[in-house]
Every structure is written in C-alpha cells, then in structure tokens.
Design a protein around this motif. Sequence first.
Motif, PDB file in Angstrom:
ATOM      1  N   ASP A 127      -7.004  -3.240  -7.156  1.00  9.06           N
ATOM      2  CA  ASP A 127      -7.166  -4.451  -6.336  1.00  9.06           C
ATOM      3  C   ASP A 127      -8.182  -4.218  -5.216  1.00  9.06           C
ATOM      4  O   ASP A 127      -9.054  -5.064  -4.973  1.00  9.06           O
ATOM      5  N   ILE A 128      -8.064  -3.079  -4.546  1.00  9.67           N
ATOM      6  CA  ILE A 128      -8.975  -2.784  -3.433  1.00  9.67           C
ATOM      7  C   ILE A 128     -10.407  -2.661  -3.923  1.00  9.67           C
ATOM      8  O   ILE A 128     -11.332  -3.274  -3.372  1.00  9.67           O
ATOM      9  N   ALA A 130      -2.449  -0.444   3.984  1.00 12.59           N
ATOM     10  CA  ALA A 130      -1.205  -0.178   4.711  1.00 12.59           C
ATOM     11  C   ALA A 130      -0.120   0.293   3.754  1.00 12.59           C
ATOM     12  O   ALA A 130       0.641   1.217   4.060  1.00 12.59           O
ATOM     13  N   PHE A 131      -0.066  -0.310   2.579  1.00 15.40           N
ATOM     14  CA  PHE A 131       0.928   0.111   1.582  1.00 15.40           C
ATOM     15  C   PHE A 131       0.655   1.537   1.109  1.00 15.40           C
ATOM     16  O   PHE A 131       1.573   2.357   1.015  1.00 15.40           O
ATOM     17  N   LEU A 132      -0.612   1.842   0.839  1.00 15.31           N
ATOM     18  CA  LEU A 132      -0.962   3.173   0.346  1.00 15.31           C
ATOM     19  C   LEU A 132      -0.685   4.267   1.380  1.00 15.31           C
ATOM     20  O   LEU A 132      -0.339   5.388   1.017  1.00 15.31           O
ATOM     21  N   LEU A 182     -10.361  -9.655   3.113  1.00 11.35           N
ATOM     22  CA  LEU A 182     -10.198  -8.564   4.080  1.00 11.35           C
ATOM     23  C   LEU A 182      -8.725  -8.356   4.419  1.00 11.35           C
ATOM     24  O   LEU A 182      -8.251  -7.221   4.539  1.00 11.35           O
ATOM     25  N   SER A 183      -7.994  -9.452   4.548  1.00 16.42           N
ATOM     26  CA  SER A 183      -6.555  -9.357   4.806  1.00 16.42           C
ATOM     27  C   SER A 183      -5.840  -8.638   3.671  1.00 16.42           C
ATOM     28  O   SER A 183      -4.963  -7.791   3.900  1.00 16.42           O
ATOM     29  N   GLU A 184      -6.215  -8.954   2.427  1.00 15.51           N
ATOM     30  CA  GLU A 184      -5.580  -8.314   1.273  1.00 15.51           C
ATOM     31  C   GLU A 184      -5.898  -6.818   1.225  1.00 15.51           C
ATOM     32  O   GLU A 184      -5.038  -6.006   0.868  1.00 15.51           O
ATOM     33  N   ILE A 185      -7.116  -6.444   1.605  1.00 14.07           N
ATOM     34  CA  ILE A 185      -7.479  -5.025   1.648  1.00 14.07           C
ATOM     35  C   ILE A 185      -6.627  -4.300   2.687  1.00 14.07           C
ATOM     36  O   ILE A 185      -6.093  -3.215   2.423  1.00 14.07           O
ATOM     37  N   ALA A 221      -2.722  -3.129  14.609  1.00 11.41           N
ATOM     38  CA  ALA A 221      -3.600  -4.227  15.027  1.00 11.41           C
ATOM     39  C   ALA A 221      -4.202  -4.928  13.813  1.00 11.41           C
ATOM     40  O   ALA A 221      -4.298  -6.166  13.768  1.00 11.41           O
ATOM     41  N   LEU A 222      -4.596  -4.143  12.805  1.00 11.01           N
ATOM     42  CA  LEU A 222      -5.169  -4.729  11.590  1.00 11.01           C
ATOM     43  C   LEU A 222      -4.134  -5.551  10.832  1.00 11.01           C
ATOM     44  O   LEU A 222      -4.441  -6.627  10.306  1.00 11.01           O
TER      45      LEU A 222
END
Length: 200
Positions: free
Chosen positions: A94-95, A162-164, A154-157, A3-4
């Motif tokens: 980045d986060i 999700a990648f991590l 927020l989208s980039e976080i 959903a995110l």
Amino acid sequence: MKALLLLSRGIDLVNEKIGRASIWLILVMTLISAINAVMRKAFDLSSNAFLEVQWYLFSAVFLFCAAYALQKNAHVRIDVLYGRFSRRTQVWIDILGTVFFLLPMALMILWLSWPVFVTSLRTHEISPNAGGLPFWPARLLVPVGFAMLILQALSEIVKRIAFLTGAGPDPAAGEAGPSEEEALAEEIRKLRAASGEGAK
C-alpha cells in the motif's frame, strides 16, 4: 509520529465530511434531471444550463468522493496476489503503491489542471451552448478534488507507517466484517424469512 497521526485524523475528518456531504449531490442531480424532463415534456421548455449543472454536480461527486473512497479502502482493487501476503507485506505494498503510483499521478494532474482553471477564470470562459454556464467552476473541481486526494494519500501513508512501527493500529482493522450493503442485504433476508414463517 503523534503529531503526524493527529494531522492524519484531521485530514480524515475533513475528507469524510466532504465525501458524505457530496453524496447528497446525487439526489440534487436526480431532482434537476426530473424537473428538466417534466418541463421539457409538459411545457416544451428546456435549458442547456440544466444539463450542464448535472455534469458539474456529477464531476463534484466523482472528484470529492475519491479521497473519501481511498480513506474507506473502497476503490476497485484487482487482488491476484495481495490477499496471499502477510498483513505487514500488504501494508508495504500500500505504501509503495501510494508513493510511486498514486501520488505522482495526482500531483501531475493537480499541477496541470491549476493553470487551466486560472485561464478559464481570467478569460471568463463560458459554455458555447445556448444558455450554457461558466466553465471555471467545473475547472476548479479538478485541482480541488486532486488536492484532497493527495492529502488523503499522505494520511494513509502516515497511518500505515504508524502501524509498521507499532505507533498505531492497523488501518484496515475497521474494515473487518460485512459492508453496509451486505449488512442491509442480510437484514432484508432475515425479514423475508421471518415474514415467510409468519405466513405459515
């Protein structure tokens, strides 16, 4: 997480469309500037409104494209150590940078700029220059631009988390290869080389 990621894709799509559309405002600014110059030189006619609308449009380009630039990782980055770390460490940087630096700054500016816009709208604030424009549209650009930037942050976080966690691809995977400018320069170089060979 699904959903995110769906929400993240929605934010990306909206900011990309707004960013791409805002780029055309540069052409509008250029035309207004040219018309203003011709009217002033040829007919001795000018208006402060022409100048102020250029400032408004420049502000719109800067503020509306900030989120788009963040999405495309196109902001200026002084890379001293970042490039030496593993990809996972880079994603963590980045986060943390977004959470502790970008978001607090953007939220503070949004918080402080909204009352300024409301006051400007309520009092019908107008430029003190003769023939000047109302100020409230320019004041509105600031909170809107920073709200877009916050959503993109927020989208980039979300994409990086999700990648991590293995739930999504590397957000920088699409950045591999030459940029559009580098690709264009390479095409020009090839055309020049081809025309040089043809001349021989």
